[in-house]
Design an enzyme around this catalytic site. Structure first.
Site, PDB file in Angstrom:
ATOM      1  N   SER A 139       0.835  -1.208   0.000  1.00 12.22           N
ATOM      2  CA  SER A 139       0.000   0.000   0.000  1.00 12.22           C
ATOM      3  C   SER A 139       0.867   1.255   0.000  1.00 12.22           C
ATOM      4  O   SER A 139       0.601   2.192  -0.760  1.00 12.22           O
ATOM      5  CB  SER A 139      -0.971  -0.008   1.180  1.00 12.22           C
ATOM      6  OG  SER A 139      -0.309  -0.332   2.365  1.00 12.22           O
ATOM      7  N   ASP A 189       6.923   2.728   6.572  1.00  3.22           N
ATOM      8  CA  ASP A 189       6.837   2.180   5.217  1.00  3.22           C
ATOM      9  C   ASP A 189       7.054   3.268   4.160  1.00  3.22           C
ATOM     10  O   ASP A 189       7.769   3.066   3.174  1.00  3.22           O
ATOM     11  CB  ASP A 189       5.471   1.522   5.004  1.00  3.22           C
ATOM     12  CG  ASP A 189       5.148   0.504   6.085  1.00  3.22           C
ATOM     13  OD1 ASP A 189       6.086   0.090   6.799  1.00  3.22           O
ATOM     14  OD2 ASP A 189       3.972   0.142   6.227  1.00  3.22           O
TER      15      ASP A 189
HETATM   16  C1  GLA Z   1       3.075  -1.773   9.483  1.00  4.70           C
HETATM   17  C2  GLA Z   1       2.943  -0.262   9.583  1.00  4.70           C
HETATM   18  C3  GLA Z   1       4.256   0.378  10.006  1.00  4.70           C
HETATM   19  C4  GLA Z   1       4.827  -0.297  11.237  1.00  4.70           C
HETATM   20  C5  GLA Z   1       4.830  -1.813  11.080  1.00  4.70           C
HETATM   21  C6  GLA Z   1       5.269  -2.519  12.324  1.00  4.70           C
HETATM   22  O1  GLA Z   1       3.945  -2.092   8.454  1.00  4.70           O
HETATM   23  O2  GLA Z   1       2.563   0.260   8.332  1.00  4.70           O
HETATM   24  O3  GLA Z   1       4.041   1.758  10.234  1.00  4.70           O
HETATM   25  O4  GLA Z   1       4.144   0.088  12.405  1.00  4.70           O
HETATM   26  O5  GLA Z   1       3.558  -2.289  10.713  1.00  4.70           O
HETATM   27  O6  GLA Z   1       6.591  -2.222  12.612  1.00  4.70           O
END
Ligand code: GLA
Length: 398
Positions: A139, A189
């Protein structure tokens, strides 16, 4: 099929995405941009606690062919449903108005508008080789690819401004995900997708979103990073992620700190909390941040072969204290270790998704087969595999 899934080249990804655009909209795009998924090496569920994380950008990327329009119409098409062109206006790609992939693809336009930039409408076609729902940031890769494209076609100048501009675009993409898609994620991310550099891991300090590039060359150490997509269901918009976040924020408040990053005496903090669940969540966050520091120190000292126990400890903490693992992740990690991995852990949000295993170069086939056999023994669908090499951040590719 235990063969690792290859990543698309610039040319291959651009050609198919351009073809999708032309079939949907009957003209050529202004260009094609690509943004990577990520794996987080260590530092899980700490990005909303002021913590440190250490992701790398995957060579697997999401491609977007995009054309600027002179009105405020937005048209979006995905390779997953090429017949269904979503059509709306800039006003529609706002919180509460769109969901699923349309929110990821359209949300950055809303967020950049909120940030004061003047944007118009656009047509965009999206295709990707980032496995979907695998905890590899498919995403964020959509948001960041669209964000990079909008930046250029509307002359916002963010990518041209270097890391500071990329950080601002990442923040807009986080708002797209939090406010438009409604997923209360932490920001790692988007930082990975927009701010990583090839050959390095990104040490992200979520206190101030500052980053440090940490050279990360597994090949030089005779190692590889195998990503195991369990194909177990994984959904961040459900309540579990938000619940973890809420517990951590409540614990920080009870401890009188802004974020759990400020906890310096773990024993004292645990003694001050009267709820066992909160204690375990806090213990994970505080010990995980310490593991990121240790991991980074080892990598910088040329001792990447020694990080295995930190990966294992991270997994155990996420499984037992943070409770975001699942049977498929635990089996993947155990089978990889039994087959010779130096260390292994779940990566990303958890509740399904992917695990990573640090393995000897050229042992990917054997480790993948061992994991696939363990899954077959449990009667589970075959997992997917890919090899993670630290790739570049989002950029124009055609
Ligand atoms: C998902 C979320 C991130 C982070 C991870 C866990 O990927 O998008 O922001 O919190 O989980 O580390």
């Amino acid at each position: 099929m235990t063969e690792p899934q290859p990543a698309w080249s610039d040319e291959g990804g651009a050609a198919r995405t351009r073809a999708l655009f032309e079939a949907a909209f009957g003209e050529a795009p202004d260009g094609v941009w690509a943004a990577p998924g990520r794996v987080n090496l260590i530092g899980e569920h700490v990005d909303y606690n002021g913590g440190l994380c250490l992701p790398i950008a995957l060579p697997h990327r999401t491609f977007v062919a995009l054309r600027r329009r002179e009105d405020d119409v937005v048209r979006l098409v995905s390779a997953l449903a090429p017949q269904n062109v979503w059509t709306g206006t800039l006003e529609n790609v706002a919180p509460g108005r769109v969901s699923s992939w349309v929110a990821y693809a359209g949300g950055p336009a809303w967020a950049l508008g909120e940030d004061g930039f003047a944007l118009g409408g656009f047509d965009a076609a999206i295709d990707s080789c980032v496995p979907l729902g695998a905890g590899l940031s498919s995403s964020a890769a959509i948001e960041c690819a669209v964000g990079a494209a909008l930046d250029e076609v509307f002359g916002l100048g963010l990518l041209a401004a270097g890391d500071a501009g990329r950080a601002r675009l990442a923040a807009a993409c986080v708002r797209a995900e939090n406010d438009v898609a409604g997923a209360p994620t932490g920001g790692m991310d988007q930082a990975a997708s927009l701010r990583c550099t090839a050959g390095s891991a990104l040490l992200l300090d979520t206190v101030d979103a500052s980053v440090t590039q940490v050279p990360f060359d597994l090949a030089a150490a005779g190692l590889e990073l195998l990503v195991i997509d369990t194909r177990a269901e994984h959904a961040l918009v459900d309540g579990q992620y938000a619940a973890r976040r809420a517990t951590c924020h409540a614990a920080a408040e009870a401890l009188g700190v802004g974020t759990l990053r400020e906890v310096t005496d773990l024993d004292a903090a645990l003694a001050a909390l009267d709820d066992d669940v909160a204690r375990r969540r806090v213990r994970h966050v505080v010990t995980e941040i310490a593991r990121v520091v240790e991991f980074t120190d080892l990598v910088r000292a040329g001792r990447v072969r020694d990080v295995g126990p930190l990966l294992d400890a991270s997994h155990e903490s996420l499984r037992a204290d943070y409770e975001v693992s699942c049977a498929e992740l635990d089996v993947a990690v155990a089978a990889a270790r039994d087959a010779g991995a130096l260390g292994a852990r779940m990566t990303g949000g958890g509740f399904g998704g992917s695990a990573i295993a640090l393995i000897e170069a050229a042992s990917a086939g054997a480790v993948a087969e061992a994991v696939a056999n363990a899954f077959a023994d449990h009667g589970w669908a075959e997992p997917g595999f890919l090899i993670a090499v630290a790739g570049p951040a989002a950029a124009r590719v055609a």
